[in-house]
Design an enzyme around this catalytic site. Structure first.
Site, PDB file in Angstrom:
ATOM      1  N   ASP A   1       0.838  -1.207   0.000  1.00  0.00           N
ATOM      2  CA  ASP A   1       0.000   0.000   0.000  1.00  0.00           C
ATOM      3  C   ASP A   1       0.876   1.260   0.000  1.00  0.00           C
ATOM      4  O   ASP A   1       0.579   2.236  -0.696  1.00  0.00           O
ATOM      5  CB  ASP A   1      -0.937   0.000   1.220  1.00  0.00           C
TER       6      ASP A   1
ATOM      7  N   HIS B   1      -5.400  -3.551   5.486  1.00  0.00           N
ATOM      8  CA  HIS B   1      -5.070  -3.849   4.082  1.00  0.00           C
ATOM      9  C   HIS B   1      -6.302  -4.374   3.341  1.00  0.00           C
ATOM     10  O   HIS B   1      -6.341  -5.538   2.949  1.00  0.00           O
ATOM     11  CB  HIS B   1      -3.902  -4.840   3.997  1.00  0.00           C
TER      12      HIS B   1
END
Ligand code: NAD
Ligand code: LMR
Length: 354
Positions: free
Chosen positions: A191, A218
């Site tokens: 990310d 996530h």
């Protein structure tokens, strides 16, 4: 040579230990002290991740672990990697998944300092990460049980999805066994990597100069990039932030759709997994290192959360607060926590049944 130097410089971001690009050019095996296992090492993420870990000069041995019916036998992946001119030794281990992993992984896991776990099923277009929980939690449990027995001091990097639920489930299992739940860490580096790349493209800067903190979790709205905390990202006009935030949240889906049913992110994940793994090994080697990752936390009211983590000789040494947020980020934090709470709960419920 110029190309090699350029790649090496880029790879410095992966770890303070540069990757070796020729046996002669690397620091030499003296620095190689750690054993790393890649579980799911014959898969889409596992193969390039095993390669990058074998190239890390702190690594003396890589176990490539997978199941006996994997697309490529783990022994074949190991034989292939074993011909590269690096000091590390690479060994393949295949298990029969119909039998307990704990009965089959003694040699593979004994002495491991770091176990990276992409073992499991990836999603297809139309699926959420949460849809993978039932199958992947079972796979992770088998492997984590084996780690608890053979390498209880190792850091276990959970890559397999859904990270938001699998990490709480596995960390609670570690607690039940009297082990340190902070050894179980969700790998969310991808990310950060995506946010850095998207910001660099938007601002015409080098991604190497961008470091966007990404906190929360996530999956979907739980992925919370803090653009206000990076000096380059902070120059982006406020009216562009919501779309950039959404693109970062949807980065995984972008790849799943582009691969059209043939898997999810593998190469960018292998890069990110190696960046995470390199930082953990830096810490173990006495070189302070940090990464944003998802683990047991008191940073918010939630028992699991992703924020900046410092690594030291035994793994986690400090979990940082999330710092000052912009107005947009404050709203998003509440949204992220509401979604994450339910996904954590799913993991905690699973752990109760084990
Ligand atoms: P893949 O199918 O290509 O590879 C998975 C591998 O796991 C296969 O080789 C399979 O044989 C193996 N496996 C299955 N059961 C096993 C067991 N018991 N022991 C060892 N190996 C076993 O999938 P992939 O693309 O490598 O993705 C793996 C996982 O990683 C998925 O759940 C995916 O959603 C997740 N993922 C996470 C991130 C992240 O940012 N955390 C990013 C990308 C993918
Ligand atoms: C990713 O972010 O790429 C992974 O979590 C894989 C996925 O399913 O999106």
């Amino acid at each position: 040579m110029a190309a090699i130097m350029s790649i090496s410089r880029q790879m410095l971001r992966v770890s303070s230990a540069p990757l070796c690009f020729a046996g002669k050019a690397c620091f030499a095996s003296k620095a190689a002290q750690f054993k790393v296992c890649v579980s799911g090492g014959a898969g889409g993420i596992g193969q390039p991740l095993a390669m990058l870990m074998a190239m890390n000069e702190r690594v003396k041995e890589v176990s490539v672990q997978d199941v006996s019916m994997a697309m490529v036998p783990p022994a074949g992946v190991a034989a292939d990697l074993g011909h590269m001119e690096f000091p590390s030794k690479v060994v393949g281990y295949a298990i029969d998944p119909s039998k307990p992993a704990v009965d089959q992984l003694e040699e593979c896991l004994t002495g491991c300092h770091l176990v990276l776990v992409p073992a499991g099923v990836p999603r297809k277009p139309g699926m959420t990460r949460d849809d993978l929980f039932a199958i992947n939690a079972g796979i992770a449990k088998g492997l984590v049980d084996a780690c608890a027995k053979y390498c209880p001091e190792a850091v276990i990097g959970i890559i397999v999805n859904p990270v938001n639920s699998v990490v709480p489930a596995m960390a609670e299992l570690y607690k039940k066994k009297g082990l340190d739940p902070l050894k179980i860490i969700g790998v969310c580096t991808l990310d950060t990597v995506r946010a850095n790349k998207f910001v660099s493209v938007m601002t015409g800067t080098s991604p190497m100069d961008v470091a966007v903190p990404v906190v929360g979790g996530h999956a979907g709205v739980t992925i919370l990039p803090l653009f206000s905390q990076d000096k380059i990202a902070a120059t982006i006009p406020a009216d562009k932030i919501a779309a950039l935030d959404k693109r970062t949240q949807d980065g995984g889906t972008e790849v799943v759709e582009a691969k059209a049913g043939k898997g999810s992110a593998t190469l960018s994940m292998a890069y990110s997994g190696a960046r995470f793994g390199g930082k953990v090994l830096d810490g173990m080697a006495g070189v302070p290192a940090s990464e944003y990752c998802y683990l047991a936390s008191t940073v918010t009211e939630l028992p699991y959360f992703s924020s900046k983590v410092d690594f030291g000789p035994k793994g986690v040494v400090k979990v940082h607060d999330i710092g000052v947020l912009s107005a947009h980020e404050k709203v998003r934090l509440e949204e992220a926590k509401a979604a994450l709470k339910l996904e954590i709960q799913k993991g905690l419920e699973y752990a109760k049944t084990c």
